[in-house]
Design a protein around this motif. Structure first.
Motif, PDB file in Angstrom:
ATOM      1  N   PRO A 136      -2.928   0.451  -4.496  1.00  0.00           N
ATOM      2  CA  PRO A 136      -2.353  -0.682  -3.764  1.00  0.00           C
ATOM      3  C   PRO A 136      -2.218  -1.894  -4.699  1.00  0.00           C
ATOM      4  O   PRO A 136      -3.077  -2.124  -5.549  1.00  0.00           O
TER       5      PRO A 136
ATOM      6  N   HIS B 172       0.856  -1.186   0.000  1.00  0.00           N
ATOM      7  CA  HIS B 172       0.000   0.000   0.000  1.00  0.00           C
ATOM      8  C   HIS B 172       0.896   1.242   0.000  1.00  0.00           C
ATOM      9  O   HIS B 172       1.278   1.728   1.057  1.00  0.00           O
ATOM     10  N   PRO B 173       1.243   1.751  -1.184  1.00  0.00           N
ATOM     11  CA  PRO B 173       2.093   2.940  -1.217  1.00  0.00           C
ATOM     12  C   PRO B 173       1.333   4.177  -0.749  1.00  0.00           C
ATOM     13  O   PRO B 173       0.094   4.188  -0.738  1.00  0.00           O
ATOM     14  N   GLY B 174       2.056   5.200  -0.370  1.00  0.00           N
ATOM     15  CA  GLY B 174       1.415   6.448   0.066  1.00  0.00           C
ATOM     16  C   GLY B 174       0.578   7.055  -1.041  1.00  0.00           C
ATOM     17  O   GLY B 174      -0.521   7.543  -0.822  1.00  0.00           O
ATOM     18  N   LYS B 175       1.101   7.032  -2.250  1.00  0.00           N
ATOM     19  CA  LYS B 175       0.371   7.515  -3.428  1.00  0.00           C
ATOM     20  C   LYS B 175       0.194   6.353  -4.391  1.00  0.00           C
ATOM     21  O   LYS B 175       1.014   5.460  -4.446  1.00  0.00           O
TER      22      LYS B 175
END
Length: 188
Positions: free
Chosen positions: A36, A30-33
């Motif tokens: 996912p 789950h990246p910040g931007k």
């Protein structure tokens, strides 16, 4: 049957472009931007080639029908690992790449869950604990029992395990098959 990529777990079998793959590891990222993703490391059942795929977590993946049944481990030879179905006494041979790291835990007569697809073994599930015998270890140092230190040991199955200092050669112990760690002295 189609399932979301994020719901896949280790040992599941998926059908990608008509080829069957067994899932080795699953990682949900789950990246910040951004979107996912689910990172799947898989092994192709037909030839053992390992591949790595990324799917969006909501993407649908085709899950193959796999029969899971209890089998009894018989023996290992040049062909592979031989298992018997206790209900109808049919025998299956699983190649070494299907067994993988589980081979050090297999014991004659052990009941395991064997996953098959159209009669071909594709994955194995061991009991959570197994009893092994210590074949070699260092002698205990005087005063070492007071602290919570562990010493290395080898088992009859060829497994290296860290054990408490009071355990000696010939002692039977229980280990977790998940990570090979010491649990307790065997009660038999």
């Amino acid at each position: 049957m189609k399932v979301a990529a994020s719901s896949l777990r280790k040992g599941n079998v998926v059908d990608v472009d008509g080829k069957l793959y067994v899932v080795l590891t699953v990682e949900n990222i789950h990246p910040g931007k951004g979107t996912p993703v689910t990172q799947l490391n898989m092994r192709r059942i037909s030839d053992g080639v390992k591949v790595s795929e990324r799917y969006r977590t909501t993407e649908q993946v085709e899950r193959a029908f796999v029969e899971e049944r209890e089998h009894t481990f018989l023996y290992q030879d040049g062909e592979g690992y031989h298992f018997m179905n206790p209900e109808n006494f049919d025998q299956l041979v699983a190649p070494e790449d299907v067994i993988g790291d589980a081979k050090v835990y297999l014991q004659d007569g052990m009941a395991v869950q064997l996953s098959t697809h159209e009669g071909v073994p594709i994955a194995i599930s061991l009991p959570s604990r197994v009893t092994v015998e210590i074949t070699e270890t260092e002698p205990a140092m005087k005063g070492q029992t007071a602290s919570s230190s562990y010493k290395p040991a080898m088992t009859d199955a060829g497994l290296r395990v860290m054990i408490p200092p009071y355990i000696t050669v010939g002692t039977r112990i229980v280990v977790l098959t998940e990570d090979g760690s010491y649990v307790e002295r065997a009660k038999d």
